[in-house]
Design an enzyme around this catalytic site. Sequence first.
Site, PDB file in Angstrom:
ATOM      1  N   ARG A 103       0.848  -1.200   0.000  1.00 38.15           N
ATOM      2  CA  ARG A 103       0.000   0.000   0.000  1.00 38.15           C
ATOM      3  C   ARG A 103       0.881   1.247   0.000  1.00 38.15           C
ATOM      4  O   ARG A 103       1.806   1.374   0.799  1.00 38.15           O
ATOM      5  CB  ARG A 103      -0.899   0.016   1.235  1.00 38.15           C
ATOM      6  N   ARG A 155     -10.400  20.537   6.760  1.00 37.66           N
ATOM      7  CA  ARG A 155      -9.387  20.809   7.775  1.00 37.66           C
ATOM      8  C   ARG A 155      -9.587  22.202   8.364  1.00 37.66           C
ATOM      9  O   ARG A 155     -10.170  23.098   7.740  1.00 37.66           O
ATOM     10  CB  ARG A 155      -7.979  20.705   7.181  1.00 37.66           C
ATOM     11  N   LYS A 323     -13.331   2.812   0.174  1.00 37.10           N
ATOM     12  CA  LYS A 323     -13.106   2.855   1.619  1.00 37.10           C
ATOM     13  C   LYS A 323     -14.384   3.337   2.306  1.00 37.10           C
ATOM     14  O   LYS A 323     -14.891   4.419   2.016  1.00 37.10           O
ATOM     15  CB  LYS A 323     -11.939   3.775   1.949  1.00 37.10           C
ATOM     16  N   THR A 381      -6.759  -0.544   9.820  1.00 36.33           N
ATOM     17  CA  THR A 381      -6.564   0.433  10.884  1.00 36.33           C
ATOM     18  C   THR A 381      -6.335  -0.194  12.255  1.00 36.33           C
ATOM     19  O   THR A 381      -7.195  -0.906  12.775  1.00 36.33           O
ATOM     20  CB  THR A 381      -7.754   1.430  10.993  1.00 36.33           C
TER      21      THR A 381
END
Length: 624
Positions: A103, A155, A323, A381
């Site tokens: 990855r 953000r 995802k 994760t």
Amino acid sequence: TRTEYSPTTVTSKMLSSPLLKQAPVLSTAASSFSTLSSSIMDDTDYADSESVHGGRSSALDKPETEVQKWTPQLTKIVATIGPTSEQYHVLQKLVRCGMRVMRLNFSHATVEEVELRCKNLDMCKGRHGVAFPERMSTRQNLRAVLLDTRGPEIRSGKLRNDHSGKETINLEQGNTITLRTSTHWEEMGSTEKDLFIDYAKLTKCLKPGMKVLLDDGAVVLTVLETNEIGLDGPSVVCRIDNSGELRSRAGVNLPGAVTDLPAITDKDKNDIKYGLTKDIDYIAASFVQSAEGVREIRHFVRHVMTYDMGMDPSAPAPLIISKIESVAALRNFDEILMESDGIMVARGDLGVEIPIQQVTNAQKEIIAACNAVGKPVIVATQMLESMAKNPRPTRAEVADVTNAVYDGADCVMLSGETAKGNYPVETVKMMNEIILGAERFAMSKPELSGGGMHGNSWLMRNNLRKPGHHLENMVDASRDITTRSSLSAVAMSSVLAAEDRRAAAIIVLTIGGYLPKLISAYRPNVPIVAFCPHEKMARQLMIHRGIHPVMMLPGTSNSKKPLVAIKDAMSLGLVEKGDEVIVVAVETCDVVGNYASMKVVNVPEFAKPQIKGPVRKQIHPGCV
């Protein structure tokens, strides 16, 4: 004197104790422990032996005239490559230890770093590159490459007077803070009272009572009021629910909010264009919210390949792995699954978007849905997060990986553990050990690992896939009825035959790559050795549970392919004389046209296969 105990001696003493003889329930439990101990004893040489991979002996570590039996793990490992693992000598060890997919995280990686990682991966020798080097083009292995996009994100702005980039502000519980979206506040910088957010439509997607999470949930805000018009521009007034520090440009999550963020950003487009020049195999699409987003990415990839790169319109494109990491993605999951080539359970952002105690439930539902339609699923994760700093994982992390295997994941993924951790090689080794233990236990005790009482394979555990589920209808609608009825029947029969005959492997002679995927969807407990006509197909099959691709010898006639495939499987150590294997293929007949066939074959005795070169120095694990 000191008595040395092994697992078997301890178990035998337990079984012979008077207490167990009087307690049938405990005796049954001890018997189960005895089975587990036997499987542990099979691996006693594993920890200290360089010639063993994942608890199973490596064929390629034996003398050149001897190829010993090798049974690989079925669940694959995706490993993120970063600063601590990108050098050739480390990456070679990761390949040896069982990394199947590399990855590349484009949220952080630079072009120079990606160039180095791809170049070093090409040079790493896998089992296939050692056994059949003449069949490879530029690479020495069949490891696949996954490009993980940064995706659209929200953000906070830079803090006022933060010249070093390391300054923080303190947010106190109970205070109010105003979220600003105008460029005026971006230029002025953020403070404890006013925080710039780089999403212009923030006021339109938030309502009083909704939550705003800063820096992966380190600070939680509750929306009090929204103002689309004001002297200082649009604003959202929030209450600070907990005290904490906040850095510049921290990530912002809006759980439950419906946003119009693009499915693919300008940065993603540039990264994908570059990735296509490196012949990547998969694209992990971040923050997918709908099926339309997946279609947009797929259309962009095909456009670049056809018009910018001048490739044939029929050339295989990278597969899209969506995802699942937001409430919107969960809400639209069925349509996203239908449009995607695979799914990643991205538990990091998902655990911020939904209540953290619900993440495991969502993971199980997503895996079950992917299994139902035969599409690969990756669990990601913090799987072995503590191994970034420690040489051993926590017990909870071991249980996490084990349960992902029990649930039916095709792949389990390592992120920071291998990208920037102190023990990247040990982490991959440990994950392979955990997978091995979980798969062995699941085969010996299916009733204790999510299976039923009717057999070991996923197919048999689920009573031959009961029809009627809406996901079953989805997959039926997506396939041609003639192909589905013929190939599905052969795929199902091959898994049943492998179970019944205790076959060593299912050998698949494929042209388009669909048949081995279909067999994998029925979850056999033996390796699926897929003989492929080209490397791209082989690498793109790597993500599926149990499939171990092999390059077919060019120029082999159809009549000789089964025998050549069995010989190759023996050369790789996957089968040996006397084993039964299931051979599945699509064959051609002048009278009836193409037809699918399945044969049960007893492996004959061939001349002992030899592996060229100083194998022991080149590669020690059993990796394809």
